[in-house]
Scaffold this motif. Structure first.
Motif, short mmCIF file in Angstrom:
data_model
loop_
_atom_site.label_atom_id
_atom_site.label_comp_id
_atom_site.label_asym_id
_atom_site.label_seq_id
_atom_site.Cartn_x
_atom_site.Cartn_y
_atom_site.Cartn_z
N UNK A 1 5.83 33.35 15.35
CA UNK A 1 6.97 34.24 15.28
C UNK A 1 8.02 34.10 16.32
N UNK A 2 7.60 33.92 17.72
CA UNK A 2 8.53 33.60 18.91
C UNK A 2 9.08 32.11 18.62
N UNK B 1 11.87 32.69 16.00
CA UNK B 1 13.11 33.24 16.64
C UNK B 1 13.69 32.22 17.33
N UNK B 2 13.18 31.38 18.11
CA UNK B 2 13.94 30.50 19.01
C UNK B 2 14.55 29.60 17.89
N UNK B 3 13.93 29.03 16.89
CA UNK B 3 14.56 28.22 16.02
C UNK B 3 15.67 28.73 15.43
N UNK C 1 17.50 24.60 11.20
CA UNK C 1 17.18 25.55 9.93
C UNK C 1 16.13 24.90 9.52
N UNK C 2 15.73 23.76 9.27
CA UNK C 2 14.24 23.19 9.07
C UNK C 2 13.28 24.19 9.60
N UNK C 3 13.38 23.88 10.88
CA UNK C 3 12.26 24.44 11.82
C UNK C 3 12.30 26.02 11.63
N UNK C 4 13.62 26.79 11.25
CA UNK C 4 13.26 28.19 10.92
C UNK C 4 12.49 28.63 9.47
N UNK C 5 12.86 27.63 8.79
CA UNK C 5 12.25 27.66 7.29
C UNK C 5 10.97 27.51 7.44
N UNK C 6 10.36 26.46 8.22
CA UNK C 6 9.02 26.35 8.47
C UNK C 6 8.29 27.51 9.09
N UNK C 7 8.88 27.91 10.01
CA UNK C 7 8.44 28.92 10.82
C UNK C 7 8.21 30.37 9.96
N UNK C 8 9.12 30.56 9.00
CA UNK C 8 9.22 31.77 8.18
C UNK C 8 7.86 31.51 7.39
N UNK C 9 7.78 30.29 6.57
CA UNK C 9 6.72 30.23 5.71
C UNK C 9 5.39 30.13 6.37
N UNK C 10 5.10 29.79 7.61
CA UNK C 10 4.02 29.69 8.40
C UNK C 10 3.66 31.24 8.83
N UNK C 11 4.75 32.28 9.05
CA UNK C 11 4.35 33.39 9.31
C UNK C 11 3.81 34.08 8.35
N UNK C 12 4.35 33.82 7.17
CA UNK C 12 3.79 34.41 5.86
C UNK C 12 2.34 34.28 5.40
N UNK C 13 2.08 32.79 5.70
CA UNK C 13 0.79 32.34 5.36
C UNK C 13 -0.27 32.88 6.36
#
Length: 83
Positions: free
Chosen positions: A28-29, A32-34, A61-73
């Motif tokens: 999550x952190x 947020x940074x991305x 933008x890609x780092x943010x997207x990957x982070x959102x997907x990882x958070x969901x999982x």
């Protein structure tokens, strides 16, 4: 020559619990940074393009997207483990 004492174990780990065993806080952190980086790059895009660094926005933008997907999982996995 015999040794009557216990062997020394220099790699003995202390029994300490992990701070975040599921990884949700650190992912999550990072997300947020991305996201903040993506907003900063978007705001300064003309200056970044002028120095040929416009690709930084895509990277953020890609780092943010990957982070959102990882958070969901991770949230789904954490919910399953807690049941």
């Amino acid at each position: 020559m015999s040794h009557d004492h216990e062997p020394h174990l220099p790699t003995l780990q202390a029994p300490v619990k992990a701070l975040d065993p599921h990884g949700v806080q650190i992912v999550g952190l990072g997300t947020i940074v991305f996201a903040i980086g993506a907003l900063a790059c978007w705001w300064q895009l003309p200056a970044l393009v002028a120095i040929d660094k416009g690709w930084w926005l895509s990277t953020a933008a890609v780092g943010t997207g990957i982070g959102i997907l990882a958070l969901a999982v991770l949230l789904i996995l954490r919910r399953r483990r807690l049941r």
